[in-house]
Design a protein around this motif. Structure first.
Motif, PDB file in Angstrom:
ATOM      1  N   LEU A  13      84.587  25.741  30.988  1.00  0.00           N
ATOM      2  CA  LEU A  13      83.096  25.527  31.384  1.00  0.00           C
ATOM      3  C   LEU A  13      82.826  26.845  30.854  1.00  0.00           C
ATOM      4  CD1 LEU A  13      83.674  27.523  35.340  1.00  0.00           C
ATOM      5  CD2 LEU A  13      82.662  25.405  34.672  1.00  0.00           C
ATOM      6  N   ARG A  14      81.130  26.204  30.380  1.00  0.00           N
ATOM      7  CA  ARG A  14      80.732  27.032  29.482  1.00  0.00           C
ATOM      8  C   ARG A  14      79.540  27.608  30.053  1.00  0.00           C
ATOM      9  NH1 ARG A  14      78.701  22.581  25.486  1.00  0.00           N
ATOM     10  NH2 ARG A  14      79.307  20.827  25.855  1.00  0.00           N
ATOM     11  N   PRO A  15      80.096  29.305  29.893  1.00  0.00           N
ATOM     12  CA  PRO A  15      79.187  30.259  30.670  1.00  0.00           C
ATOM     13  C   PRO A  15      77.318  30.252  30.739  1.00  0.00           C
ATOM     14  CG  PRO A  15      79.586  31.424  27.859  1.00  0.00           C
ATOM     15  CD  PRO A  15      80.118  29.502  28.686  1.00  0.00           C
ATOM     16  N   ASN A  16      76.663  29.341  29.965  1.00  0.00           N
ATOM     17  CA  ASN A  16      75.467  29.401  30.208  1.00  0.00           C
ATOM     18  C   ASN A  16      74.625  28.273  30.256  1.00  0.00           C
ATOM     19  OD1 ASN A  16      76.268  28.220  28.091  1.00  0.00           O
ATOM     20  ND2 ASN A  16      75.055  28.918  26.602  1.00  0.00           N
ATOM     21  N   ALA A  17      76.020  27.046  30.470  1.00  0.00           N
ATOM     22  CA  ALA A  17      74.874  25.915  30.934  1.00  0.00           C
ATOM     23  C   ALA A  17      75.977  25.232  32.334  1.00  0.00           C
ATOM     24  CB  ALA A  17      74.126  25.622  30.211  1.00  0.00           C
ATOM     25  N   SER A  18      75.943  24.330  32.833  1.00  0.00           N
ATOM     26  CA  SER A  18      76.404  23.123  33.482  1.00  0.00           C
ATOM     27  C   SER A  18      75.994  21.661  33.108  1.00  0.00           C
ATOM     28  CB  SER A  18      77.218  23.701  34.972  1.00  0.00           C
ATOM     29  OG  SER A  18      76.073  23.245  35.822  1.00  0.00           O
ATOM     30  N   VAL A  19      75.227  21.603  33.090  1.00  0.00           N
ATOM     31  CA  VAL A  19      74.924  19.960  32.971  1.00  0.00           C
ATOM     32  C   VAL A  19      73.764  19.563  31.358  1.00  0.00           C
ATOM     33  CG1 VAL A  19      72.808  19.471  33.915  1.00  0.00           C
ATOM     34  CG2 VAL A  19      73.432  21.122  35.066  1.00  0.00           C
ATOM     35  N   CYS A  20      74.867  18.975  31.112  1.00  0.00           N
ATOM     36  CA  CYS A  20      74.210  18.187  29.358  1.00  0.00           C
ATOM     37  C   CYS A  20      72.867  17.050  30.198  1.00  0.00           C
ATOM     38  CB  CYS A  20      75.295  17.813  29.133  1.00  0.00           C
ATOM     39  SG  CYS A  20      75.029  17.128  27.360  1.00  0.00           S
ATOM     40  N   ALA A  21      72.134  17.169  29.018  1.00  0.00           N
ATOM     41  CA  ALA A  21      70.920  15.832  29.194  1.00  0.00           C
ATOM     42  C   ALA A  21      70.836  15.516  27.627  1.00  0.00           C
ATOM     43  CB  ALA A  21      69.966  16.801  29.501  1.00  0.00           C
ATOM     44  N   THR A  65      76.871  11.248  35.366  1.00  0.00           N
ATOM     45  CA  THR A  65      78.112  11.637  35.186  1.00  0.00           C
ATOM     46  C   THR A  65      78.211  12.764  34.859  1.00  0.00           C
ATOM     47  OG1 THR A  65      79.718   9.766  33.913  1.00  0.00           O
ATOM     48  CG2 THR A  65      78.630  10.475  32.985  1.00  0.00           C
ATOM     49  N   PRO A  66      80.030  12.296  35.287  1.00  0.00           N
ATOM     50  CA  PRO A  66      81.545  14.329  34.451  1.00  0.00           C
ATOM     51  C   PRO A  66      81.426  13.289  33.577  1.00  0.00           C
ATOM     52  CG  PRO A  66      81.999  13.015  36.702  1.00  0.00           C
ATOM     53  CD  PRO A  66      80.982  12.076  36.522  1.00  0.00           C
ATOM     54  N   THR A  67      81.338  14.550  32.520  1.00  0.00           N
ATOM     55  CA  THR A  67      81.305  15.103  30.841  1.00  0.00           C
ATOM     56  C   THR A  67      82.643  14.336  30.992  1.00  0.00           C
ATOM     57  OG1 THR A  67      79.573  16.477  30.634  1.00  0.00           O
ATOM     58  CG2 THR A  67      80.951  16.204  29.019  1.00  0.00           C
ATOM     59  N   SER A  68      83.702  14.959  31.504  1.00  0.00           N
ATOM     60  CA  SER A  68      84.950  14.793  31.088  1.00  0.00           C
ATOM     61  C   SER A  68      85.592  15.617  32.416  1.00  0.00           C
ATOM     62  CB  SER A  68      85.805  15.001  29.428  1.00  0.00           C
ATOM     63  OG  SER A  68      87.128  15.671  29.255  1.00  0.00           O
ATOM     64  N   ALA A  69      85.490  14.585  33.069  1.00  0.00           N
ATOM     65  CA  ALA A  69      86.668  14.788  34.800  1.00  0.00           C
ATOM     66  C   ALA A  69      87.574  15.756  35.213  1.00  0.00           C
ATOM     67  CB  ALA A  69      86.827  14.072  35.812  1.00  0.00           C
ATOM     68  N   GLY A  70      88.623  15.353  33.706  1.00  0.00           N
ATOM     69  CA  GLY A  70      89.519  16.195  34.016  1.00  0.00           C
ATOM     70  C   GLY A  70      89.941  18.101  33.111  1.00  0.00           C
ATOM     71  N   MET A  71      89.125  17.770  32.434  1.00  0.00           N
ATOM     72  CA  MET A  71      88.166  18.803  31.277  1.00  0.00           C
ATOM     73  C   MET A  71      87.706  20.359  31.336  1.00  0.00           C
ATOM     74  SD  MET A  71      88.199  19.582  27.354  1.00  0.00           S
ATOM     75  CE  MET A  71      86.057  19.318  27.518  1.00  0.00           C
ATOM     76  N   THR A  72      86.669  20.140  32.802  1.00  0.00           N
ATOM     77  CA  THR A  72      85.550  20.065  32.925  1.00  0.00           C
ATOM     78  C   THR A  72      84.726  19.957  34.138  1.00  0.00           C
ATOM     79  OG1 THR A  72      83.186  20.856  32.049  1.00  0.00           O
ATOM     80  CG2 THR A  72      83.770  19.323  31.003  1.00  0.00           C
ATOM     81  N   PRO A  73      83.967  20.632  34.828  1.00  0.00           N
ATOM     82  CA  PRO A  73      83.104  20.148  35.987  1.00  0.00           C
ATOM     83  C   PRO A  73      81.638  20.300  34.916  1.00  0.00           C
ATOM     84  CG  PRO A  73      83.117  22.598  36.261  1.00  0.00           C
ATOM     85  CD  PRO A  73      84.719  22.493  34.740  1.00  0.00           C
ATOM     86  N   GLU A  74      81.570  19.417  34.416  1.00  0.00           N
ATOM     87  CA  GLU A  74      79.859  19.009  34.145  1.00  0.00           C
ATOM     88  C   GLU A  74      79.427  17.977  33.686  1.00  0.00           C
ATOM     89  OE1 GLU A  74      78.838  21.058  29.328  1.00  0.00           O
ATOM     90  OE2 GLU A  74      79.196  18.704  29.018  1.00  0.00           O
ATOM     91  N   ILE A  75      77.940  17.755  34.209  1.00  0.00           N
ATOM     92  CA  ILE A  75      77.584  16.732  34.697  1.00  0.00           C
ATOM     93  C   ILE A  75      77.055  16.458  33.277  1.00  0.00           C
ATOM     94  CG2 ILE A  75      76.260  15.269  35.854  1.00  0.00           C
ATOM     95  CD1 ILE A  75      79.301  15.209  37.266  1.00  0.00           C
ATOM     96  N   THR A  76      76.817  15.698  32.790  1.00  0.00           N
ATOM     97  CA  THR A  76      75.948  14.531  31.523  1.00  0.00           C
ATOM     98  C   THR A  76      74.904  14.006  32.492  1.00  0.00           C
ATOM     99  OG1 THR A  76      77.640  14.527  29.973  1.00  0.00           O
ATOM    100  CG2 THR A  76      75.494  13.898  29.291  1.00  0.00           C
ATOM    101  N   HIS A  77      73.594  14.262  32.525  1.00  0.00           N
ATOM    102  CA  HIS A  77      72.700  13.069  32.521  1.00  0.00           C
ATOM    103  C   HIS A  77      71.699  12.703  31.565  1.00  0.00           C
ATOM    104  CE1 HIS A  77      72.142  14.949  36.549  1.00  0.00           C
ATOM    105  NE2 HIS A  77      73.113  16.287  36.333  1.00  0.00           N
ATOM    106  N   MET A  78      72.241  10.926  31.602  1.00  0.00           N
ATOM    107  CA  MET A  78      71.691  10.059  30.619  1.00  0.00           C
ATOM    108  C   MET A  78      70.064   9.636  30.427  1.00  0.00           C
ATOM    109  SD  MET A  78      74.895   8.071  29.436  1.00  0.00           S
ATOM    110  CE  MET A  78      76.515   8.967  29.393  1.00  0.00           C
TER     111      MET A  78
END
Length: 176
Positions: A25-33, A102-115
């Motif tokens: 997890l990133r300590p300062n963000a959970s969403v990537c754009a 979409t999940p950035t890398s579902a097996g590694m992180t709960p981060e979501i990437t918004h394209m």
């Protein structure tokens, strides 16, 4: 569902465990754009930068983390995409269209990437990023993109899959 156990917390990344699964997890963000810039003449604007984890230069769409800096707290995901577009490429968009989340890398992180896709582009400055990012900007006619990417890959650069996913979705929506 069990609580999350902290295995290690660093400045930019942490390692955690829930049940028997370790993840980052990133300590300062959970969403990537991310944002695919498309010029009025059907050119695609991509960036190139050295990525420390890969120990290689990577060709990518512009991208950034939502809410990772105090001055951008409360920023929308689309606003983050537009800001990163301007910072990294020097282009400002008249229109920003969401393509997919979409999940950035579902097996590694709960981060979501918004394209997103950016259209109605205006060149404001040279780009290059902030805080020593050392980003190179490439403007490539869509008709030459496959050849450009193949050449870069043959030269030892890595190609981020989000380029292909963004183009696919942009075509599906009739943006290119």
């Amino acid at each position: 569902m069990r609580e999350i156990e902290v295995l290690h917390a660093g400045k930019y990344l942490g390692l955690y465990q829930r049940d028997n699964w370790e993840f980052a997890l990133r300590p300062n963000a959970s969403v990537c754009a991310t944002i695919l810039p498309i010029t009025d003449t059907e050119e695609i604007v991509l960036i190139e930068q050295f990525r420390v984890p890969m120990q290689a230069h990577v060709i990518e769409v512009p991208a950034g983390l939502v809410g990772d800096e105090p001055e951008f707290e409360g920023e929308t995901i689309a606003d983050c995409a537009g800001r990163e577009l301007l910072e990294e490429t020097g282009y400002k968009a008249d229109k920003i269209t969401e393509l997919i989340a979409t999940p950035t890398s579902a097996g590694m992180t709960p981060e979501i990437t918004h394209m997103f896709a950016a259209t109605g582009l205006s060149k404001i400055h040279d780009g290059g990023g902030v805080d020593g990012e050392d980003i190179s900007v490439h403007v490539i006619p869509l008709s030459e993109l496959d050849r450009f990417l193949a050449t870069k890959q043959a030269d030892g650069l890595l190609i981020d899959f989000k380029i292909h996913a963004s183009i696919y979705k942009a075509k599906e929506l009739g943006l290119i």
